[in-house]
Design an enzyme around this catalytic site. Structure first.
Site, PDB file in Angstrom:
ATOM      1  N   CYS A   1      55.029  32.995  35.477  1.00 25.11           N
ATOM      2  CA  CYS A   1      55.488  34.152  34.699  1.00 25.11           C
ATOM      3  C   CYS A   1      54.319  34.977  34.188  1.00 25.11           C
ATOM      4  O   CYS A   1      54.052  35.038  32.993  1.00 25.11           O
ATOM      5  CB  CYS A   1      56.337  33.668  33.537  1.00 25.11           C
ATOM      6  SG  CYS A   1      57.678  32.637  34.088  1.00 25.11           S
ATOM      7  N   GLU A   2      53.574  35.589  35.103  1.00 25.24           N
ATOM      8  CA  GLU A   2      52.453  36.465  34.773  1.00 25.24           C
ATOM      9  C   GLU A   2      52.353  37.455  35.932  1.00 25.24           C
ATOM     10  O   GLU A   2      52.375  37.043  37.088  1.00 25.24           O
ATOM     11  CB  GLU A   2      51.112  35.695  34.772  1.00 25.24           C
ATOM     12  CG  GLU A   2      50.993  34.603  33.772  1.00 25.24           C
ATOM     13  CD  GLU A   2      50.203  34.991  32.538  1.00 25.24           C
ATOM     14  OE1 GLU A   2      49.704  36.125  32.475  1.00 25.24           O
ATOM     15  OE2 GLU A   2      50.136  34.157  31.634  1.00 25.24           O
TER      16      GLU A   2
END
Ligand SMILES: *Cc1c(COP(=O)(O)O)cnc(C)c1O
Length: 422
Positions: free
Chosen positions: A348-349
């Protein structure tokens, strides 16, 4: 020598082993290394240094897997370590402590004690404070610590700022002007034994000139020391030789070392080198499987099962790694069409990418090999997003050795605890 090759059917191999077989047996993501490529890289240095009194100390931080250390130990290499943990690894892999140099700006007393007990070749001291502490620690053990000063030659290696270490502004090393007085101080300390001098100016250096320039500056210092009766037995010129990731004109070891050896011609001191990346970088790849294909409004995404926690270099330095299909192009079961893909991980980046804009024909389930991943790949991996670290496999001819098992999720929080229950 290219790390991978295709057989007649177009399947990607590393030495005599098909990569799809590695994926089937060990799963993905998986780092795969070639013993032949490790040996060839080491031999490059050996040949370049033939006839010289020299020691190649592999910089363990580039890839510290015991299997890799074992390969280099058997070849007679020394090791450049930056922590007590790396010392323990070298010893566990059968490395010779008498060929170990210990670098790093913040060695603890415990690390100094462990290295003294092991009997390492030399401490590369990086500050005046470290010199005093080391003298004290050695005295408390009734030993004398062998030392070099890591001198900062203030040479611009012209590489990425994050991996440039030899400029005045860097946290590394002792300022050139302070080296002479500090050697005098070292001579007067009772529990130190002056062995050599050291410098390391940066990493991924493609031009040999800055290293030769640094060596020339260091030699001036060696001669000045000799004039004061401080004789050195070795000169350590560090590591840093660059490799080809994409289309860089990367030098061979002979090409890179020639100007440096010319500067050092006729010297009686033993020569030490600390290569990391150039010994392992192109000897390893990261094998990953496509999980999901997403055709977005503006971009196509191939979400793979490797991520920035496995290989941080693209996210960290915008580094480029070649990404190639394990099956022959067009040999897929689904006749996928070639598109421009963002190769991304599941983390989640938005920075979690492994490659931008790669022209590939992909379907979910396909295997990809991310090349040139042997250095600063697994070594910089993390468990971010509670992702178990990848397995590591060392290929030797037609044999595969699992040199690190894939982590299991339960291991990742085995050291943690919830709060006491009433
Ligand atoms: C990182 C490092 C090396 C190895 O650098 P490479 O660019 O991987 O060759 C050598 N010496 C020291 C002191 C280092 O910090």
């Amino acid at each position: 020598m290219s790390l991978v090759h295709r057989d007649g059917g177009g399947a990607l191999h590393i030495e005599d082993v098909a990569l799809d077989a590695v994926a089937r047996q060990f799963g993905t993501p998986c780092y795969v290394y070639s013993r032949a490529a490790l040996t060839a890289a080491y031999d490059g240095y050996r040949q370049a240094l033939a006839g010289r009194d020299a020691l190649v100390c592999y910089a363990v931080k580039a890839n510290s897997n015991l299997g890799i250390l074992d390969v280099f130990a058997r070849l007679g290499a020394g090791f450049d370590i930056v922590s007590g943990g790396e010392l323990a690894r070298v010893l566990a892999a059968g490395g010779d402590p008498a060929r170990v140099v210990f670098s790093g700006v913040g060695k603890s007393r415990a690390e100094m004690r462990a290295a003294l007990a092991a009997g390492i070749l030399c401490f590369n001291v990086e500050s005046a404070a470290e010199l005093e502490t080391l003298d004290d620690v050695a005295g408390s053990l009734g030993k004398r610590a062998p030392i070099s000063l890591r001198v900062n030659p203030n040479v611009d290696p012209k590489t990425h700022p994050y991996i440039s270490t030899g400029l005045k502004s860097a946290k590394f090393g002792i300022p050139f002007e302070e080296a002479l007085p500090l050697y005098r101080r070292a001579r007067d300390l009772p529990h130190l034994e002056i062995r050599g001098i050291d410098c390391h100016i940066g990493s991924q250096l493609l031009d040999p000139a800055p290293a030769a320039e640094a060596a020339a500056k260091i030699l001036g210092l060696v001669d000045a020391l000799a004039g004061e009766g401080i004789a050195l037995s070795h000169i350590d010129v560090g590591g840093g030789m660059g490799i080809r990731y994409r289309d860089e004109a990367a030098p061979t070891a002979s090409e890179y070392l020639a100007p440096l050896l010319a500067v050092l011609a006729g010297r009686k001191e033993k020569l030490l080198f600390e290569p990391g990346r150039s010994l392992v970088g192109n000897a390893g790849l990261l094998l990953t499987r496509v999980e999901v294909i997403k055709h977005g409004a503006e971009k196509n995404f191939a979400v793979v099962d490797a991520a920035m926690n496995d290989l941080a270099r693209p996210a960290l330095y915008e580094a480029w790694h070649d990404i190639v299909p394990v099956k022959k192009v067009g040999a897929g079961d689904t006749a996928a069409e070639t598109r421009r893909y963002e190769i991304v991980g599941p983390i989640c980046e938005s920075g979690d990418f492994l490659g931008h804009g790669r022209e590939l024909a992909l379907a979910s389930g396909d295997l990809l090999a991310i090349l040139s991943a042997g250095a600063y790949g697994m070594a910089m991996s993390s468990n971010y997003n509670t992702r178990p670290r990848a397995a590591e496999v060392l290929v030797d001819g037609a044999t595969t050795h699992l040199v690190r098992r894939r982590e299991e999720v339960a291991q990742l929080f085995a050291l943690e605890s919830v709060l006491p229950r009433p």
